[in-house]
Scaffold this motif. Structure first.
Motif, PDB file in Angstrom:
ATOM      1  N   LEU A   1      -9.619   6.355   3.422  1.00  0.00           N
ATOM      2  CA  LEU A   1     -10.724   7.304   3.443  1.00  0.00           C
ATOM      3  C   LEU A   1     -10.244   8.730   3.204  1.00  0.00           C
ATOM      4  O   LEU A   1     -10.894   9.513   2.497  1.00  0.00           O
ATOM      5  N   ILE A   2      -9.118   9.088   3.787  1.00  0.00           N
ATOM      6  CA  ILE A   2      -8.571  10.431   3.560  1.00  0.00           C
ATOM      7  C   ILE A   2      -8.203  10.611   2.090  1.00  0.00           C
ATOM      8  O   ILE A   2      -8.514  11.635   1.472  1.00  0.00           O
ATOM      9  N   ALA A   3      -7.545   9.594   1.509  1.00  0.00           N
ATOM     10  CA  ALA A   3      -7.166   9.676   0.099  1.00  0.00           C
ATOM     11  C   ALA A   3      -8.405   9.777  -0.797  1.00  0.00           C
ATOM     12  O   ALA A   3      -8.431  10.547  -1.762  1.00  0.00           O
ATOM     13  N   SER A   4      -9.442   9.007  -0.470  1.00  0.00           N
ATOM     14  CA  SER A   4     -10.686   9.057  -1.247  1.00  0.00           C
ATOM     15  C   SER A   4     -11.339  10.428  -1.136  1.00  0.00           C
ATOM     16  O   SER A   4     -11.827  10.984  -2.132  1.00  0.00           O
ATOM     17  N   ALA A   5     -11.361  10.985   0.083  1.00  0.00           N
ATOM     18  CA  ALA A   5     -11.959  12.304   0.294  1.00  0.00           C
ATOM     19  C   ALA A   5     -11.223  13.377  -0.504  1.00  0.00           C
ATOM     20  O   ALA A   5     -11.844  14.274  -1.087  1.00  0.00           O
TER      21      ALA A   5
ATOM     22  N   ILE B   1     -12.054  12.875  -4.359  1.00  0.00           N
ATOM     23  CA  ILE B   1     -13.420  13.313  -4.649  1.00  0.00           C
ATOM     24  C   ILE B   1     -13.522  14.825  -4.504  1.00  0.00           C
ATOM     25  O   ILE B   1     -14.150  15.511  -5.326  1.00  0.00           O
ATOM     26  N   GLY B   2     -12.897  15.372  -3.465  1.00  0.00           N
ATOM     27  CA  GLY B   2     -12.983  16.802  -3.208  1.00  0.00           C
ATOM     28  C   GLY B   2     -12.342  17.641  -4.299  1.00  0.00           C
ATOM     29  O   GLY B   2     -12.916  18.652  -4.727  1.00  0.00           O
ATOM     30  N   VAL B   3     -11.171  17.246  -4.761  1.00  0.00           N
ATOM     31  CA  VAL B   3     -10.496  18.006  -5.824  1.00  0.00           C
ATOM     32  C   VAL B   3     -11.316  17.953  -7.109  1.00  0.00           C
ATOM     33  O   VAL B   3     -11.489  18.971  -7.800  1.00  0.00           O
ATOM     34  N   THR B   4     -11.840  16.772  -7.435  1.00  0.00           N
ATOM     35  CA  THR B   4     -12.664  16.636  -8.641  1.00  0.00           C
ATOM     36  C   THR B   4     -13.905  17.519  -8.559  1.00  0.00           C
ATOM     37  O   THR B   4     -14.270  18.212  -9.533  1.00  0.00           O
ATOM     38  N   LEU B   5     -14.561  17.514  -7.416  1.00  0.00           N
ATOM     39  CA  LEU B   5     -15.754  18.341  -7.234  1.00  0.00           C
ATOM     40  C   LEU B   5     -15.406  19.821  -7.325  1.00  0.00           C
ATOM     41  O   LEU B   5     -16.124  20.602  -7.976  1.00  0.00           O
TER      42      LEU B   5
ATOM     43  N   LEU C   1      -6.132  25.690 -12.222  1.00  0.00           N
ATOM     44  CA  LEU C   1      -5.694  26.466 -11.071  1.00  0.00           C
ATOM     45  C   LEU C   1      -6.077  25.752  -9.771  1.00  0.00           C
ATOM     46  O   LEU C   1      -5.316  25.738  -8.803  1.00  0.00           O
ATOM     47  N   ILE C   2      -7.243  25.127  -9.774  1.00  0.00           N
ATOM     48  CA  ILE C   2      -7.700  24.384  -8.594  1.00  0.00           C
ATOM     49  C   ILE C   2      -6.788  23.186  -8.340  1.00  0.00           C
ATOM     50  O   ILE C   2      -6.443  22.874  -7.195  1.00  0.00           O
ATOM     51  N   GLY C   3      -6.393  22.507  -9.415  1.00  0.00           N
ATOM     52  CA  GLY C   3      -5.480  21.385  -9.260  1.00  0.00           C
ATOM     53  C   GLY C   3      -4.152  21.812  -8.667  1.00  0.00           C
ATOM     54  O   GLY C   3      -3.572  21.103  -7.831  1.00  0.00           O
ATOM     55  N   ASP C   4      -3.668  22.983  -9.083  1.00  0.00           N
ATOM     56  CA  ASP C   4      -2.388  23.487  -8.573  1.00  0.00           C
ATOM     57  C   ASP C   4      -2.487  23.856  -7.089  1.00  0.00           C
ATOM     58  O   ASP C   4      -1.639  23.469  -6.287  1.00  0.00           O
ATOM     59  N   VAL C   5      -3.525  24.620  -6.735  1.00  0.00           N
ATOM     60  CA  VAL C   5      -3.642  25.050  -5.348  1.00  0.00           C
ATOM     61  C   VAL C   5      -3.970  23.869  -4.434  1.00  0.00           C
ATOM     62  O   VAL C   5      -3.601  23.861  -3.257  1.00  0.00           O
ATOM     63  N   ALA C   6      -4.633  22.837  -4.976  1.00  0.00           N
ATOM     64  CA  ALA C   6      -4.981  21.671  -4.164  1.00  0.00           C
ATOM     65  C   ALA C   6      -3.728  20.995  -3.608  1.00  0.00           C
ATOM     66  O   ALA C   6      -3.738  20.511  -2.474  1.00  0.00           O
ATOM     67  N   ILE C   7      -2.662  20.952  -4.402  1.00  0.00           N
ATOM     68  CA  ILE C   7      -1.418  20.338  -3.931  1.00  0.00           C
ATOM     69  C   ILE C   7      -0.897  21.096  -2.714  1.00  0.00           C
ATOM     70  O   ILE C   7      -0.513  20.496  -1.700  1.00  0.00           O
ATOM     71  N   TRP C   8      -0.893  22.421  -2.807  1.00  0.00           N
ATOM     72  CA  TRP C   8      -0.454  23.258  -1.684  1.00  0.00           C
ATOM     73  C   TRP C   8      -1.335  23.015  -0.459  1.00  0.00           C
ATOM     74  O   TRP C   8      -0.846  22.809   0.650  1.00  0.00           O
TER      75      TRP C   8
ATOM     76  N   TRP D   1     -11.086  34.446  -1.578  1.00  0.00           N
ATOM     77  CA  TRP D   1     -12.477  34.077  -1.331  1.00  0.00           C
ATOM     78  C   TRP D   1     -13.088  33.318  -2.501  1.00  0.00           C
ATOM     79  O   TRP D   1     -13.945  32.460  -2.300  1.00  0.00           O
ATOM     80  N   GLN D   2     -12.650  33.636  -3.716  1.00  0.00           N
ATOM     81  CA  GLN D   2     -13.116  32.856  -4.859  1.00  0.00           C
ATOM     82  C   GLN D   2     -12.666  31.410  -4.739  1.00  0.00           C
ATOM     83  O   GLN D   2     -13.425  30.486  -5.036  1.00  0.00           O
ATOM     84  N   LEU D   3     -11.428  31.217  -4.288  1.00  0.00           N
ATOM     85  CA  LEU D   3     -10.917  29.845  -4.136  1.00  0.00           C
ATOM     86  C   LEU D   3     -11.636  29.109  -3.013  1.00  0.00           C
ATOM     87  O   LEU D   3     -12.057  27.964  -3.183  1.00  0.00           O
ATOM     88  N   THR D   4     -11.766  29.763  -1.864  1.00  0.00           N
ATOM     89  CA  THR D   4     -12.377  29.065  -0.737  1.00  0.00           C
ATOM     90  C   THR D   4     -13.852  28.753  -1.000  1.00  0.00           C
ATOM     91  O   THR D   4     -14.361  27.733  -0.527  1.00  0.00           O
ATOM     92  N   ASP D   5     -14.528  29.600  -1.771  1.00  0.00           N
ATOM     93  CA  ASP D   5     -15.939  29.337  -2.080  1.00  0.00           C
ATOM     94  C   ASP D   5     -16.130  28.053  -2.883  1.00  0.00           C
ATOM     95  O   ASP D   5     -17.172  27.386  -2.759  1.00  0.00           O
ATOM     96  N   VAL D   6     -15.158  27.704  -3.714  1.00  0.00           N
ATOM     97  CA  VAL D   6     -15.302  26.460  -4.479  1.00  0.00           C
ATOM     98  C   VAL D   6     -14.699  25.265  -3.740  1.00  0.00           C
ATOM     99  O   VAL D   6     -14.884  24.121  -4.160  1.00  0.00           O
ATOM    100  N   PHE D   7     -13.988  25.542  -2.647  1.00  0.00           N
ATOM    101  CA  PHE D   7     -13.399  24.454  -1.865  1.00  0.00           C
ATOM    102  C   PHE D   7     -14.268  24.008  -0.693  1.00  0.00           C
ATOM    103  O   PHE D   7     -14.232  22.831  -0.305  1.00  0.00           O
ATOM    104  N   VAL D   8     -15.047  24.929  -0.091  1.00  0.00           N
ATOM    105  CA  VAL D   8     -15.739  24.554   1.149  1.00  0.00           C
ATOM    106  C   VAL D   8     -16.798  23.460   0.961  1.00  0.00           C
ATOM    107  O   VAL D   8     -16.965  22.634   1.875  1.00  0.00           O
ATOM    108  N   PRO D   9     -17.521  23.380  -0.175  1.00  0.00           N
ATOM    109  CA  PRO D   9     -18.416  22.215  -0.314  1.00  0.00           C
ATOM    110  C   PRO D   9     -17.643  20.897  -0.290  1.00  0.00           C
ATOM    111  O   PRO D   9     -18.069  19.924   0.343  1.00  0.00           O
ATOM    112  N   SER D  10     -16.494  20.885  -0.968  1.00  0.00           N
ATOM    113  CA  SER D  10     -15.653  19.678  -0.968  1.00  0.00           C
ATOM    114  C   SER D  10     -15.100  19.394   0.414  1.00  0.00           C
ATOM    115  O   SER D  10     -14.968  18.228   0.818  1.00  0.00           O
ATOM    116  N   LEU D  11     -14.784  20.443   1.160  1.00  0.00           N
ATOM    117  CA  LEU D  11     -14.277  20.264   2.514  1.00  0.00           C
ATOM    118  C   LEU D  11     -15.328  19.609   3.403  1.00  0.00           C
ATOM    119  O   LEU D  11     -15.027  18.667   4.146  1.00  0.00           O
TER     120      LEU D  11
END
Length: 285
Positions: free
Chosen positions: A28-32, A35-39, A53-60, A121-131
């Motif tokens: 479930l964690i792997a699926s989340a 899905i989250g990175v793709t979104l 850029l999102i793919g790069d920061v997602a690894i971090w 804030w630009q990064l977190t704004d596109v991450f929080v829906p996925s979170l």
């Protein structure tokens, strides 16, 4: 009754091949994450941020979030792990804290933003829906592990917990509040609200400021978590205080303060890069 239903976990393991066990929690964690990175990459395109850029920061963020979630949990359950140091890294057995994940992931995102000169804030704004969506999915891992449940209940909706997983003071009870379900449903509502606001913001860029989505997530998630945490039997504690409730209150106050800063005082949020720098990373056409 229409709302009468009983949850019973089939167990934490999906299937086993020899000594290898594939567990629901990890799946479930792997699926989340996937899905989250793709979104987030899709949402980044809509805000003219390079999805690479999102793919790069997602690894971090993912690595730091997992480490932060585990460290946070172990620190507050130190008595349980002090005599079994090998179990400290056994994350596949469960035992992570979302607040630790948020702290770890945010620190990693801040460092990445600073190094790449892009607004945090630009990064977190596109991450929080996925979170929020990831949290809704991940909470079902608690169901399969028969953990993170609430107090005993006789409501029509209830969760059966096997005796081996019950706290000693509740051994005589069979059914408990399915707090995993409460939080999963709440997070789905938060996700739906954030997605609606995201696309509303695209149509009203002059009125929807950078960082707004992140602040609304802080408030919305924390409100639900504060209430749900009060039902749980396994809260991480600091003396008489439930840590998650304390952190939730901090999140609510921080979110409200940030919105006042943005819309009442009409000032940009403090960032890791100068507010004079462009915040978008253009997508190649």
């Amino acid at each position: 009754m229409l709302l009468a239903f009983q949850f019973t976990s089939p167990g934490p393991v999906i299937f086993e091949i020899g000594p290898i066990a594939v567990r629901w929690y990890g799946f479930l964690i792997a699926s989340a994450v996937l899905i989250g990175v793709t979104l987030s990459q899709y949402l980044a395109k809509r805000r003219n941020i390079n999805p690479d850029l999102i793919g790069d920061v997602a690894i971090w963020v993912i690595i730091s979030a997992i480490v932060g979630a585990r460290i946070y949990y172990v620190l507050f359950q130190w008595r349980e792990y002090a005599g079994h140091p090998g179990d400290m890294i056994a994350i596949w057995k469960g035992g992570i804290a979302i607040h630790g994940a948020i702290i770890g992931g945010t620190l990693a995102a801040a460092i990445f933003s600073r190094l790449n000169k892009i607004s945090l804030w630009q990064l977190t704004d596109v991450f929080v829906p996925s979170l929020a969506l990831g949290q809704a999915i991940g909470r079902w891992g608690n169901f399969f592990n028969s953990e993170a449940f609430g107090r005993p209940t006789d409501l029509p909706w209830k969760l059966f917990i096997p005796p081996s997983r019950r706290p000693p003071e509740y051994l005589q009870y069979d059914y408990f509040h399915p707090t995993f379900l409460y939080e999963s449903l709440w997070n789905l509502l938060v996700f739906a609200g954030l997605i609606y606001l995201f696309f509303w913001g695209l149509r009203h860029r002059d009125r929807f400021k950078v960082g707004t989505l992140t602040l609304i997530y802080l408030i919305a998630y924390s409100l639900g978590r504060f209430w749900i945490e009060g039902l749980r039997t396994d809260s991480l504690m600091l003396g008489p205080l439930r840590i998650a409730q304390v952190v939730s209150l901090v999140g609510i106050m921080a979110g409200i303060t940030g919105l006042i800063w943005l819309y009442r005082l009409k000032r940009p949020l403090p960032d890791v890069v100068s507010s004079k720098r462009p915040v978008n990373q253009d997508v190649e056409n």
